[in-house]
Design a protein around this motif. Structure first.
Motif, PDB file in Angstrom:
ATOM      1  N   GLU A  23       0.866  -1.189   0.000  1.00  0.00           N
ATOM      2  CA  GLU A  23       0.000   0.000   0.000  1.00  0.00           C
ATOM      3  C   GLU A  23       0.895   1.229   0.000  1.00  0.00           C
ATOM      4  O   GLU A  23       1.841   1.310   0.807  1.00  0.00           O
ATOM      5  CB  GLU A  23      -0.904   0.041   1.238  1.00  0.00           C
ATOM      6  CG  GLU A  23      -1.741   1.337   1.244  1.00  0.00           C
ATOM      7  CD  GLU A  23      -2.713   1.461   2.415  1.00  0.00           C
ATOM      8  OE1 GLU A  23      -2.708   0.596   3.305  1.00  0.00           O
ATOM      9  OE2 GLU A  23      -3.479   2.456   2.407  1.00  0.00           O
TER      10      GLU A  23
ATOM     11  N   SER B 172       1.195   8.447   1.547  1.00  0.00           N
ATOM     12  CA  SER B 172       1.868   9.725   1.293  1.00  0.00           C
ATOM     13  C   SER B 172       2.598  10.240   2.528  1.00  0.00           C
ATOM     14  O   SER B 172       2.111  10.072   3.653  1.00  0.00           O
ATOM     15  CB  SER B 172       0.847  10.780   0.859  1.00  0.00           C
ATOM     16  OG  SER B 172       0.328  10.460  -0.386  1.00  0.00           O
ATOM     17  N   ARG B 173       3.704  10.878   2.288  1.00  0.00           N
ATOM     18  CA  ARG B 173       4.507  11.472   3.357  1.00  0.00           C
ATOM     19  C   ARG B 173       4.925  12.881   2.957  1.00  0.00           C
ATOM     20  O   ARG B 173       5.281  13.106   1.804  1.00  0.00           O
ATOM     21  CB  ARG B 173       5.794  10.640   3.591  1.00  0.00           C
ATOM     22  CG  ARG B 173       5.543   9.196   4.043  1.00  0.00           C
ATOM     23  CD  ARG B 173       5.076   9.195   5.495  1.00  0.00           C
ATOM     24  NE  ARG B 173       4.776   7.878   6.017  1.00  0.00           N
ATOM     25  CZ  ARG B 173       3.562   7.354   6.107  1.00  0.00           C
ATOM     26  NH1 ARG B 173       2.520   8.015   5.660  1.00  0.00           N
ATOM     27  NH2 ARG B 173       3.376   6.173   6.660  1.00  0.00           N
TER      28      ARG B 173
ATOM     29  N   ASP C  75     -11.639   0.766   2.549  1.00  0.00           N
ATOM     30  CA  ASP C  75     -10.613   0.900   3.592  1.00  0.00           C
ATOM     31  C   ASP C  75     -11.276   1.193   4.942  1.00  0.00           C
ATOM     32  O   ASP C  75     -12.397   1.710   4.973  1.00  0.00           O
ATOM     33  CB  ASP C  75      -9.723   2.085   3.190  1.00  0.00           C
ATOM     34  CG  ASP C  75      -8.362   2.045   3.834  1.00  0.00           C
ATOM     35  OD1 ASP C  75      -8.109   1.159   4.663  1.00  0.00           O
ATOM     36  OD2 ASP C  75      -7.539   2.914   3.491  1.00  0.00           O
TER      37      ASP C  75
ATOM     38  N   GLU D 244       0.234  -6.056  14.580  1.00  0.00           N
ATOM     39  CA  GLU D 244       1.539  -5.807  15.212  1.00  0.00           C
ATOM     40  C   GLU D 244       2.083  -7.049  15.906  1.00  0.00           C
ATOM     41  O   GLU D 244       3.284  -7.132  16.184  1.00  0.00           O
ATOM     42  CB  GLU D 244       1.423  -4.659  16.218  1.00  0.00           C
ATOM     43  CG  GLU D 244       1.057  -3.337  15.542  1.00  0.00           C
ATOM     44  CD  GLU D 244       1.034  -2.154  16.500  1.00  0.00           C
ATOM     45  OE1 GLU D 244       1.132  -2.365  17.718  1.00  0.00           O
ATOM     46  OE2 GLU D 244       0.912  -1.018  16.001  1.00  0.00           O
TER      47      GLU D 244
ATOM     48  N   PHE E 285       2.806  -3.546  11.217  1.00  0.00           N
ATOM     49  CA  PHE E 285       4.213  -3.414  11.596  1.00  0.00           C
ATOM     50  C   PHE E 285       4.863  -4.783  11.815  1.00  0.00           C
ATOM     51  O   PHE E 285       6.075  -4.909  11.712  1.00  0.00           O
ATOM     52  CB  PHE E 285       4.342  -2.565  12.860  1.00  0.00           C
ATOM     53  CG  PHE E 285       3.956  -1.111  12.682  1.00  0.00           C
ATOM     54  CD1 PHE E 285       3.671  -0.598  11.421  1.00  0.00           C
ATOM     55  CD2 PHE E 285       3.872  -0.243  13.777  1.00  0.00           C
ATOM     56  CE1 PHE E 285       3.313   0.737  11.243  1.00  0.00           C
ATOM     57  CE2 PHE E 285       3.525   1.094  13.615  1.00  0.00           C
ATOM     58  CZ  PHE E 285       3.238   1.581  12.354  1.00  0.00           C
TER      59      PHE E 285
END
Ligand code: C2E
Ligand code: MG
Ligand code: MG
Length: 254
Positions: free
Chosen positions: A44, A47-48, A166, A226, A245
């Motif tokens: 996926e 944006s940053r 989503d 996680e 993660f």
């Protein structure tokens, strides 16, 4: 990278940053855990907006501003163009032809008359197989199912692009959209995953959409995984596509 303190984002600064090419995409793997060895089946794109001090403004803060000031329409096109180029680059290095890529798209994009055509143009230009592209639309946003939106959605389906809901379960329209739109994938929201495997209510809430997705032959991806126990619970309960993660944080390179 750490997030910047919550100073309000100004549309002017965001527009300038976008025009200067300061915005980046990071890619988070999606892993199929149904095999003997977990396998990355897609990514996926997220944006940053990096800042000079090494921190970044998180998308949750700048995407709403982009949507308000009209920048989201250009930003989405840039995201789709960039992910297709990245997919083409990775495939040229010998990666699996089936590797997928998902881009988040603002709901207002679907109301643009030429949206499906512009996605088709990008796919043609980059030579990416349309079935490798998924467009994610957040369940929290209101998707106005007007004629243009539906035309775009069906045209994208016709091309072979997948549509994902989503943050599934966080909005009020999950079931409505599932009933009315040609959706191929649901992404179970992180807020439910975090209570797994011990919190009975979260487990019950997760089981329902997993079963529903299976009945409707939809792909189902669990977000925000996680812990290994969460992945195990999900796999045992019918959800073998995992993002979180545990298997990888969003990163600049695939
Ligand atoms: P999303 O599409 O649901 O993306 C997943 C978010 O969860 C990402 O946050 C990701 O970094 C985070 N995440 C993934 N795995 C874990 C985990 O195991 N633990 C925790 N604590 N977090 C995890 P991010 O990158 O901050 O993005 C937030 C939201 O901003 C995205 O949620 C998406 O709705 C929106 N967004 C991001 N990039 C774009 C974009 O290019 N366009 C649009 N329209 N929206 C975007
Ligand atoms: Mg998403
Ligand atoms: Mg999500």
């Amino acid at each position: 990278m750490s997030a910047t303190p919550s100073i309000p984002v100004k549309a002017r600064d965001l527009t300038r940053a976008f025009e200067n090419g300061d915005l980046l995409l990071h890619y988070q793997p999606q892993v199929d855990v149904s095999r003997r060895w977990p396998k990355i089946v897609g990514y996926e794109a997220l944006s940053r907006w990096p800042q000079p001090d090494g921190s970044f403004v998180p998308p949750d803060r700048f995407i709403p501003v982009a949507e308000d000031c009209g920048l989201a329409l250009i930003l989405d096109t840039w995201v789709i163009d960039t992910v297709c180029k990245e997919l083409a680059r990775v495939k040229a290095t010998g990666a699996s032809r089936r590797l997928g890529m998902a881009a988040n798209v603002s709901p207002q994009q679907f109301g643009q008359r030429h949206f499906a055509q512009s996605v088709d143009d990008i796919l043609t230009r980059t030579g990416v197989d349309p079935t490798c592209l998924t467009l994610e639309i957040t369940e929290r946003a209101v998707l106005d199912e007007n004629e243009t939106t539906l035309k775009n959605i069906y045209a994208l389906r016709e091309i072979g692009v997948s549509l994902a809901l989503d943050d599934f379960g966080t909005g009020y329209s999950s079931l409505f959209h599932l009933r009315t739109l040609p959706i191929q994938e649901v992404k179970l929201d992180r807020s439910f995953v975090s209570g797994l495997p011990h919190r009975h209510r979260d487990a019950a809430i997760m089981s329902a959409p997993i079963n529903l997705a299976s009945e409707l032959s939809l792909r189902v991806v669990a977000e925000g995984v996680e812990l290994a126990q969460q992945a195990e619970w999900l796999q045992m309960n019918g959800c073998s596509l995992i993002q979180g993660f545990l298997y990888g944080r969003p990163a600049a390179r695939i």
